[in-house]
Design a protein around this motif. Sequence first.
Motif, PDB file in Angstrom:
ATOM      1  N   ILE A 104       0.826  -1.202   0.000  1.00 38.76           N
ATOM      2  CA  ILE A 104       0.000   0.000   0.000  1.00 38.76           C
ATOM      3  C   ILE A 104       0.862   1.254   0.000  1.00 38.76           C
ATOM      4  N   SER A 105       0.290   2.341  -0.468  1.00 35.83           N
ATOM      5  CA  SER A 105       1.063   3.582  -0.534  1.00 35.83           C
ATOM      6  C   SER A 105       0.522   4.581   0.477  1.00 35.83           C
ATOM      7  N   GLY A 106       1.280   5.649   0.721  1.00 35.49           N
ATOM      8  CA  GLY A 106       0.862   6.654   1.681  1.00 35.49           C
ATOM      9  C   GLY A 106       1.656   6.552   2.973  1.00 35.49           C
ATOM     10  N   THR A 107       1.037   6.956   4.077  1.00 40.29           N
ATOM     11  CA  THR A 107       1.724   6.970   5.369  1.00 40.29           C
ATOM     12  C   THR A 107       1.121   5.935   6.301  1.00 40.29           C
ATOM     13  N   LEU A 108       1.999   5.124   6.891  1.00 42.29           N
ATOM     14  CA  LEU A 108       1.570   4.139   7.886  1.00 42.29           C
ATOM     15  C   LEU A 108       1.920   4.679   9.267  1.00 42.29           C
ATOM     16  N   GLY A 109       0.943   4.743  10.150  1.00 42.42           N
ATOM     17  CA  GLY A 109       1.196   5.153  11.535  1.00 42.42           C
ATOM     18  C   GLY A 109       1.067   3.951  12.453  1.00 42.42           C
ATOM     19  N   ILE A 110       2.101   3.702  13.260  1.00 43.09           N
ATOM     20  CA  ILE A 110       2.035   2.584  14.202  1.00 43.09           C
ATOM     21  C   ILE A 110       1.928   3.161  15.605  1.00 43.09           C
ATOM     22  N   VAL A 111       0.844   2.831  16.281  1.00 44.01           N
ATOM     23  CA  VAL A 111       0.504   3.468  17.556  1.00 44.01           C
ATOM     24  C   VAL A 111       0.803   2.520  18.709  1.00 44.01           C
ATOM     25  N   PHE A 112       1.614   2.988  19.642  1.00 43.17           N
ATOM     26  CA  PHE A 112       1.966   2.191  20.825  1.00 43.17           C
ATOM     27  C   PHE A 112       1.418   2.879  22.077  1.00 43.17           C
ATOM     28  N   GLY A 113       0.978   2.061  23.047  1.00 36.75           N
ATOM     29  CA  GLY A 113       0.342   2.611  24.240  1.00 36.75           C
ATOM     30  C   GLY A 113       1.294   2.822  25.401  1.00 36.75           C
ATOM     31  N   ARG A 114       0.726   3.141  26.547  1.00 38.66           N
ATOM     32  CA  ARG A 114       1.483   3.372  27.781  1.00 38.66           C
ATOM     33  C   ARG A 114       2.241   2.117  28.196  1.00 38.66           C
ATOM     34  N   GLU A 115       3.343   2.301  28.907  1.00 37.35           N
ATOM     35  CA  GLU A 115       4.135   1.179  29.367  1.00 37.35           C
ATOM     36  C   GLU A 115       3.331   0.243  30.270  1.00 37.35           C
ATOM     37  N   ASP A 116       2.436   0.792  31.099  1.00 38.74           N
ATOM     38  CA  ASP A 116       1.775  -0.070  32.087  1.00 38.74           C
ATOM     39  C   ASP A 116       0.506  -0.729  31.571  1.00 38.74           C
ATOM     40  N   ASP A 117      -0.329   0.005  30.850  1.00 36.80           N
ATOM     41  CA  ASP A 117      -1.564  -0.668  30.436  1.00 36.80           C
ATOM     42  C   ASP A 117      -1.916  -0.532  28.958  1.00 36.80           C
ATOM     43  N   GLY A 118      -0.948  -0.182  28.140  1.00 42.30           N
ATOM     44  CA  GLY A 118      -1.165  -0.226  26.696  1.00 42.30           C
ATOM     45  C   GLY A 118      -2.203   0.761  26.178  1.00 42.30           C
ATOM     46  N   LEU A 119      -2.748   0.466  25.032  1.00 35.78           N
ATOM     47  CA  LEU A 119      -3.766   1.328  24.431  1.00 35.78           C
ATOM     48  C   LEU A 119      -5.138   1.013  25.014  1.00 35.78           C
ATOM     49  N   LYS A 120      -5.945   2.043  25.177  1.00 36.55           N
ATOM     50  CA  LYS A 120      -7.327   1.842  25.610  1.00 36.55           C
ATOM     51  C   LYS A 120      -8.184   1.434  24.407  1.00 36.55           C
ATOM     52  N   ASN A 121      -9.337   0.852  24.707  1.00 41.46           N
ATOM     53  CA  ASN A 121     -10.240   0.459  23.616  1.00 41.46           C
ATOM     54  C   ASN A 121     -10.576   1.629  22.704  1.00 41.46           C
ATOM     55  N   GLU A 122     -10.768   2.813  23.285  1.00 40.18           N
ATOM     56  CA  GLU A 122     -11.122   3.963  22.440  1.00 40.18           C
ATOM     57  C   GLU A 122      -9.965   4.395  21.542  1.00 40.18           C
ATOM     58  N   ASP A 123      -8.719   4.125  21.985  1.00 42.41           N
ATOM     59  CA  ASP A 123      -7.570   4.381  21.102  1.00 42.41           C
ATOM     60  C   ASP A 123      -7.589   3.400  19.927  1.00 42.41           C
ATOM     61  N   VAL A 124      -7.816   2.114  20.265  1.00 42.41           N
ATOM     62  CA  VAL A 124      -7.811   1.070  19.233  1.00 42.41           C
ATOM     63  C   VAL A 124      -8.894   1.356  18.196  1.00 42.41           C
ATOM     64  N   GLU A 125     -10.027   1.842  18.665  1.00 40.91           N
ATOM     65  CA  GLU A 125     -11.134   2.100  17.738  1.00 40.91           C
ATOM     66  C   GLU A 125     -10.821   3.191  16.726  1.00 40.91           C
ATOM     67  N   LEU A 126      -9.879   4.057  17.042  1.00 43.89           N
ATOM     68  CA  LEU A 126      -9.484   5.102  16.087  1.00 43.89           C
ATOM     69  C   LEU A 126      -8.595   4.564  14.969  1.00 43.89           C
ATOM     70  N   CYS A 127      -8.102   3.326  15.151  1.00 45.65           N
ATOM     71  CA  CYS A 127      -7.118   2.781  14.209  1.00 45.65           C
ATOM     72  C   CYS A 127      -7.772   1.821  13.221  1.00 45.65           C
ATOM     73  N   ASP A 128      -7.050   1.550  12.126  1.00 51.47           N
ATOM     74  CA  ASP A 128      -7.609   0.689  11.090  1.00 51.47           C
ATOM     75  C   ASP A 128      -7.433  -0.785  11.402  1.00 51.47           C
ATOM     76  N   ILE A 129      -6.401  -1.124  12.140  1.00 43.93           N
ATOM     77  CA  ILE A 129      -6.069  -2.523  12.318  1.00 43.93           C
ATOM     78  C   ILE A 129      -5.271  -2.672  13.613  1.00 43.93           C
ATOM     79  N   LEU A 130      -5.246  -3.898  14.137  1.00 44.44           N
ATOM     80  CA  LEU A 130      -4.536  -4.171  15.385  1.00 44.44           C
ATOM     81  C   LEU A 130      -3.422  -5.181  15.105  1.00 44.44           C
ATOM     82  N   VAL A 131      -2.254  -4.930  15.682  1.00 43.66           N
ATOM     83  CA  VAL A 131      -1.113  -5.836  15.532  1.00 43.66           C
ATOM     84  C   VAL A 131      -0.635  -6.276  16.906  1.00 43.66           C
TER      85      VAL A 131
END
Lengths: 234, 234
Positions: A104-131
């Motif tokens: 795919i072309s364009g910009t890929l953003g990889i989002v990482f969460g807090r050290e202690d409890d990671g990403l919240k569900n509402e953060d994940v919902e803003l993203c296209d996919i989960l890894v």
Amino acid sequence: MKTVVILVNPKYGGNLGAIARNMMNFDVEELRIVGTPEILDDEAYIRAVHAKNILNNAKFYSKLEDAISDIDFTVATTGAVCGDRNVNRVPITPRELAKKHSSISGTLGIVFGREDDGLKNEDVELCDILVSVPTSNKYPILNLSHAVSVILYEIYFESFSEDIPYDLNMKNASVDEKNALLRFFNEFVDRSKDVPDYRKDICKTIFKRIVGRAFISGKEANSLICVFKDKCPK
Amino acid sequence: MKTVVILVNPKYGGNLGAIARNMMNFDVEELRIVGTPEILDDEAYIRAVHAKNILNNAKFYSKLEDAISDIDFTVATTGAVCGDRNVNRVPITPRELAKKHSSISGTLGIVFGREDDGLKNEDVELCDILVSVPTSNKYPILNLSHAVSVILYEIYFESFSEDIPYDLNMKNASVDEKNALLRFFNEFVDRSKDVPDYRKDICKTIFKRIVGRAFISGKEANSLICVFKDKCPK
């Protein structure tokens, strides 16, 4: 495709330094942080070593929405995989992401969460996919900077089409080079007076197996050919 | 094949803790250190988090020869790849190592050098093979614990035959599940009075492409089937 690393509310400067270093190791330049510049403490700069410019050029945001507003494809990362009852939490592997990345072309953003409890569900919902990086059940949660290293490594590695992507005048032996080596070795064995005839075939087979397992380079194959070529064994 | 991590004269306890954590993340239990137990400082235990037992069970040696004497296959690691003029320094990638790992039995020892200058040539010569993580020319040297994470991750990942190795009741949609979803969607489009006939085919094609790109799970496919099945669109 350009890659951007986005950290949501990181707590430890040391992790930021380690992440900046990893980014430069794997050719990723842009760091965005949901948080404030105070996180960039001395420890961050010490651990960044030669990647201090990535910290100096980091952009800060107050909300994840703002940090990803111009990103074409956004990936949330998690160490907490919750099963397919929670459809927001069905992840792909870093390797699947890497394959996707190359197509795919364009910009890929990889989002990482807090050290202690990671990403919240509402953060994940803003993203296209989960890894998620596959890990042992005994201790599934990676340190933040190590999760970054594995994911950026996979994407970097996928960008190579060669078998060994080191930047030097080195290449694996070609099939022709390997076959030439085997041919010279076999002729050497056939000429040898020390190897009994009934053992010659097994010697050839063993040498072939060793060469096959050894990932030899063209240089190595040619060096060995000189050992066997036109020699007259006792 | 059992994997053992061998560190030659590490200098920073923090790195040891991070490495212990990475080992437990990727199901590797045995740590050997060429050096003395004083290296296991508070920082080592803090950074190990839940992997303190790996530090407690670490074995110490005065020479690399002793640390690898009972290892079947020994891998040296390097960030300094010197080209095929130096045949001791012709590396394979972590992925090639991982493939090799799954095909041989016994104990694999992975040897990592000092934080500042890595393994010496005489260390490398004691080993069977050299591995290097491909990195950017701009900054080729990984932090020690991050090199460990990438290499252990590759070996751990190779041990899975499934596409997604997460340990949960989740699986990618099968071809049948995807095809069922597409069939129900297509029938839905065909029944729809809002979609003009000349646009129906393109709608079906777009939906098929989206499903193909989305790595959907079986659960997700079945949930979407419920959306389209036997509905009567306006």
